[in-house]
Each structure stands twice: as structure tokens, then as C-alpha cells.
Write an enzyme that holds these catalytic residues in place. Structure first.
Site, PDB file in Angstrom:
ATOM      1  CG  ASP A 122      47.365  51.240  37.985  1.00 33.20           C
ATOM      2  OD1 ASP A 122      48.251  50.629  37.380  1.00 33.20           O
ATOM      3  OD2 ASP A 122      46.514  50.705  38.713  1.00 33.20           O
ATOM      4  CG  ASP A 164      40.799  56.221  38.683  1.00 32.54           C
ATOM      5  OD1 ASP A 164      40.295  56.660  37.646  1.00 32.54           O
ATOM      6  OD2 ASP A 164      41.631  55.301  38.716  1.00 32.54           O
ATOM      7  CD  GLU A 199      43.664  49.669  42.457  1.00 38.51           C
ATOM      8  OE1 GLU A 199      44.809  49.647  41.971  1.00 38.51           O
ATOM      9  OE2 GLU A 199      42.731  50.313  41.945  1.00 38.51           O
ATOM     10  CD  GLU A 200      42.679  54.709  42.663  1.00 47.14           C
ATOM     11  OE1 GLU A 200      43.691  55.427  42.744  1.00 47.14           O
ATOM     12  OE2 GLU A 200      42.398  54.065  41.649  1.00 47.14           O
ATOM     13  CG  ASP A 237      39.657  48.433  41.769  1.00 51.54           C
ATOM     14  OD1 ASP A 237      39.720  49.672  41.661  1.00 51.54           O
ATOM     15  OD2 ASP A 237      40.203  47.669  40.950  1.00 51.54           O
ATOM     16  CG  LEU A 265      36.103  53.924  37.841  1.00 49.16           C
ATOM     17  CD1 LEU A 265      34.684  53.517  38.184  1.00 49.16           C
ATOM     18  CD2 LEU A 265      36.148  55.401  37.562  1.00 49.16           C
ATOM     19  CG  ASP A 266      38.891  46.612  37.440  1.00 47.20           C
ATOM     20  OD1 ASP A 266      40.118  46.613  37.620  1.00 47.20           O
ATOM     21  OD2 ASP A 266      38.308  45.772  36.726  1.00 47.20           O
ATOM     22  CD  GLU A 285      42.432  44.536  40.058  1.00 47.66           C
ATOM     23  OE1 GLU A 285      43.585  44.143  40.293  1.00 47.66           O
ATOM     24  OE2 GLU A 285      42.162  45.238  39.071  1.00 47.66           O
TER      25      GLU A 285
HETATM   26  P1  AFP Z   1      43.581  49.936  34.935  1.00 48.42           P
HETATM   27  O1  AFP Z   1      42.586  50.180  36.067  1.00 48.42           O
HETATM   28  O2  AFP Z   1      44.875  50.645  35.112  1.00 48.42           O
HETATM   29  O3  AFP Z   1      42.969  50.170  33.597  1.00 48.42           O
HETATM   30  O4  AFP Z   1      43.961  48.383  35.043  1.00 48.42           O
HETATM   31  C1  AFP Z   1      42.972  47.438  34.840  1.00 48.42           C
HETATM   32  C2  AFP Z   1      43.460  46.140  35.374  1.00 48.42           C
HETATM   33  O5  AFP Z   1      43.858  46.242  36.698  1.00 48.42           O
HETATM   34  C3  AFP Z   1      42.395  45.037  35.250  1.00 48.42           C
HETATM   35  O6  AFP Z   1      41.101  45.492  35.373  1.00 48.42           O
HETATM   36  C4  AFP Z   1      42.681  44.423  33.911  1.00 48.42           C
HETATM   37  O7  AFP Z   1      42.294  43.078  33.845  1.00 48.42           O
HETATM   38  C5  AFP Z   1      44.189  44.573  33.777  1.00 48.42           C
HETATM   39  O8  AFP Z   1      44.559  45.668  34.599  1.00 48.42           O
HETATM   40  C6  AFP Z   1      44.618  44.862  32.374  1.00 48.42           C
HETATM   41  O9  AFP Z   1      46.003  44.898  32.337  1.00 48.42           O
HETATM   42  P2  AFP Z   1      46.818  44.968  30.942  1.00 48.42           P
HETATM   43  O10 AFP Z   1      46.567  46.342  30.391  1.00 48.42           O
HETATM   44  O11 AFP Z   1      48.226  44.727  31.333  1.00 48.42           O
HETATM   45  O12 AFP Z   1      46.286  43.893  30.043  1.00 48.42           O
END
Ligand code: AFP
Length: 340
Positions: free
Chosen positions: A70, A76, A99-100, A121, A123-124, A285
Site C-alpha cells: 500500500d 499512517d 502492519e507498517e 495496524d 491506521l486501517d 486485521e
Molecule cells: P487501505 O488501508 O489501503 O485503505 O486498505 C484497507 C483494507 O486493508 C481494509 O481495511 C479493507 O477492508 C480493504 O483493505 C479494502 O480493500 P479493497 O479496496 O480491495 O476493497
């Protein structure tokens, strides 16, 4: 003379709740409570920055890419460092993993090592930051298995059912700290005017069955045929089984899981042709969310077994995940296992 009516409810702060829980364990040393207190401070520090994100110009990518591929936003990094710094010197932890970061994070030499392990994690859902959409922080606590000295990778790679606590902080229309130590799931809403998390959701129980499904349906063509059949089934018309289900998808696991916890239904990130093991990370997660959902009376699955039984082999391993209401996850598994 003013007569005082007994108040309808007492104000229970997160701090007080943690202390009261500690009293249930006569042999408690206060270490575990100390760890949770430190986490609540970390949560407030991250919240303070998240809530200012649109005001100060700290958004935008740094150009770095994290180990999961990512793009890393500045927020983050801030959250990652803040949680580490809030947790590194309390003497409660022997090692952390985030996670980072690719590798485990050691406790600095000048601070004492403790008996717990923290995975987080920071900042999810960070790709949602710029649009001011719900994001969150997720954490998972284990007891160390190494006997002394610095914590090790093995301390971090424990099955999810061995978690002694897990939870998340959701930065949404309000900021809520949800956690469980294996005695129910409790939610505390931040009152920003006094800077305290106040008990707002005591002993959360997930509905036995819901009528919302939550997954990235844009991946439909890349799913296994059993997942496709299940999702098609949910969208068919049948009053007796509450179908069609409604689709809700934020794209932040914390947000989608939190809604599933409160309203019921199912959240999933299945495997697909591009992500043969799914996209979400087991340790950062899926395990903590599965712990919360199962503690609230729901179920989690990787398609074959509880997420909490998946054997971890690496810090950043991925897993397909299905979690939510018991009846919904049961039915989903029937499709996945070819029983329907
Ligand atoms: P980001 O942290 O890159 O926004 O990803 C969020 C994530 O890890 C999780 O929180 C979501 O459920 C999932 O990815 C969303 O993934 P898609 O964009 O492929 O639907």
C-alpha cells in the site's frame, strides 16, 4: 433544599472500567491494566491528529510503499510512531509488530521488558483518509511465550485464540474504543470536550442473523464459483429468508466490521484470482476482529475453520476472511464447502 434524584446511569470512563475489571483478578499485577491505559492514551493521540487531518496540510503520500504494497500516507506514519512510542516504555511489553513495518519492533534497551506482546495496524483504511471516510486502528495482545530477555518473532506468531485482548478504535462520526479481554465486548465513545472515553456500548452482542452483506463486489469475476453462488443467493428475492440482503461497503475493515458487529450480517474479503490468499492480514486485521466478533457471539471463518485457529507462519500473511452473525457465516460456509 435540593433533592438529588439518583442518576439513571453512572459515568463509566474507560480508565475506571479497566481498573474495575482488574479487581476481578486477585492475582493481577496491574501490568495488563497499565498496557490498556497506555493504549487508550495512544488512541487519543492518534484521534487528535486524525481529527485535524483536513485542517493541517499533512495529507498526501510520502511516496514510500509499505510491506503489503500500500502507498503509505503521512498519517499512517504518525499513527505508527505514536502507538509505538506510547507503548515502548511502560514495562508491559517485550516486543511489538506493526502492519507498517516488515520486522518485529524491539523495546528500546533503556526500558524494561514486560510479559505481553502487541500487534497493531496503526491506521486501517488509510486510502479513505483524503475523502474523510471512517478509518481505524486495530490491536491485538498476546502473552509472551519466550521466557526472558527481548521478545521474539515466535512471541508474535501465535494463533488468534491465544489473544488475551483485542480491539480497535474507530474514527467515525464519533471515536469509539471497542475491546475485549475475553469477558464480553465493550465500547467507549470519546467525549472530546473532556478527553475521556465513556462507556456507551456495554456487553455488545451481535445479532444471530443480519440482512447486510459487505464485501468488494467489484471482484466478483475473480472469485471462486462458490463465493459467486453465495453472493448471488444473497441478492435473490425471498421474504422468508430476508432476501435480498443490502450491500454496505466502506472499504475500511474497522468500519465494515464495526457495523457488522452492531447490525449483524456478514463481512468478507474472500480469496480471488489476484489475491489467492485474500487481501487482509491475519495478524493485524483478521485475528483481532475475529476475536471481537466471536466474543460478541458471532463467528469467523477462513472458509474451513475459525480465523482464530489459522496457524500463523509470517507476520504479514494474508487470509480469506468471513465474519459476522453466526447464521450468516454458517450459511456462507455451506456454500464454500459445496454443501449448498
Ligand atoms: P487501505 O488501508 O489501503 O485503505 O486498505 C484497507 C483494507 O486493508 C481494509 O481495511 C479493507 O477492508 C480493504 O483493505 C479494502 O480493500 P479493497 O479496496 O480491495 O476493497
Amino acid at each position: 433544599m435540593i433533592s438529588r434524584m439518583p442518576s439513571l446511569r453512572k459515568f463509566m470512563t474507560l480508565e475506571r472500567f479497566i481498573n474495575e475489571q482488574e479487581r476481578l483478578y486477585p492475582n493481577a499485577t496491574g501490568n495488563f491494566s497499565g498496557l490498556l491505559h497506555d493504549l487508550s492514551l495512544a488512541a487519543k493521540l492518534v484521534w487528535r491528529e486524525v481529527s485535524k487531518a483536513g485542517l493541517v496540510n499533512i495529507l498526501g503520500t510520502t511516496g514510500r510503499v509499505n510491506v503489503s504494497g500500500d502507498v503509505v500516507k503521512k498519517l499512517d506514519e504518525f499513527a505508527d510512531e505514536t502507538i509505538y512510542k506510547a507503548m515502548d516504555h511502560g514495562g508491559h511489553l517485550c516486543v511489538m509488530a506493526s502492519e507498517e513495518n516488515e520486522d518485529i519492533l524491539h523495546i528500546p534497551d533503556q526500558y524494561p521488558d514486560g510479559k505481553y506482546v502487541l500487534l497493531y495496524d496503526p491506521l486501517d483504511g488509510s486510502s479513505n483518509i483524503d475523502a474523510n471516510i471512517t478509518i481505524g486502528s486495530i490491536f491485538s495482545v498476546y502473552r509472551r511465550i519466550s521466557t526472558s530477555g527481548k521478545g521474539t518473532l515466535a512471541d508474535c506468531l501465535q494463533e488468534g485464540y491465544k489473544q488475551v485482548a483485542a480491539g480497535y478504535i474507530i474514527y467515525g462520526s464519533s471515536t469509539i474504543f471497542v475491546y475485549s479481554t475475553g469477558r464480553g465486548v465493550h465500547g467507549f465513545t470519546l467525549d472530546p470536550t473532556v478527553g475521556e472515553f465513556l462507556l456507551s456500548h456495554e456487553n455488545i452482542r451481535i445479532p444471530k442473523k443480519g440482512r447486510i452483506y459487505s464485501l468488494n463486489e467489484g471482484n466478483f469475476r475473480n472469485w471462486d464459483e462458490s463465493v459467486q453462488r453465495y453472493v448471488r443467493y444473497l441478492t435473490e428475492q425471498d421474504k422468508s429468508t430476508d432476501r435480498p440482503y443490502s450491500l454496505r461497503y466502506i472499504g475500511t475493515m474497522v468500519g465494515d466490521s464495526h457495523r457488522t458487529l452492531l447490525y449483524g450480517g456478514i463481512f468478507s474479503y474472500p480469496a480471488d484470482r489476484n489475491n489467492p490468499l485474500g487481501k487482509l492480514r491475519l495478524m493485524y486485521e483478521c485475528n483481532p476482529m475475529a476475536f471481537i466478533i466471536e466474543q460478541a457471539g458471532g463467528r469467523s471463518s477462513d472458509g474451513k475453520q475459525s480465523i482464530l485457529r489459522v496457524l500463523p507462519t509470517s507476520l504479514h500473511q494474508h487470509t480469506p476472511v468471513f465474519l459476522g452473525s453466526e447464521e450468516d457465516v454458517n450459511l456462507c460456509e455451506e456454500f464454500l464447502q459445496g454443501r449448498r
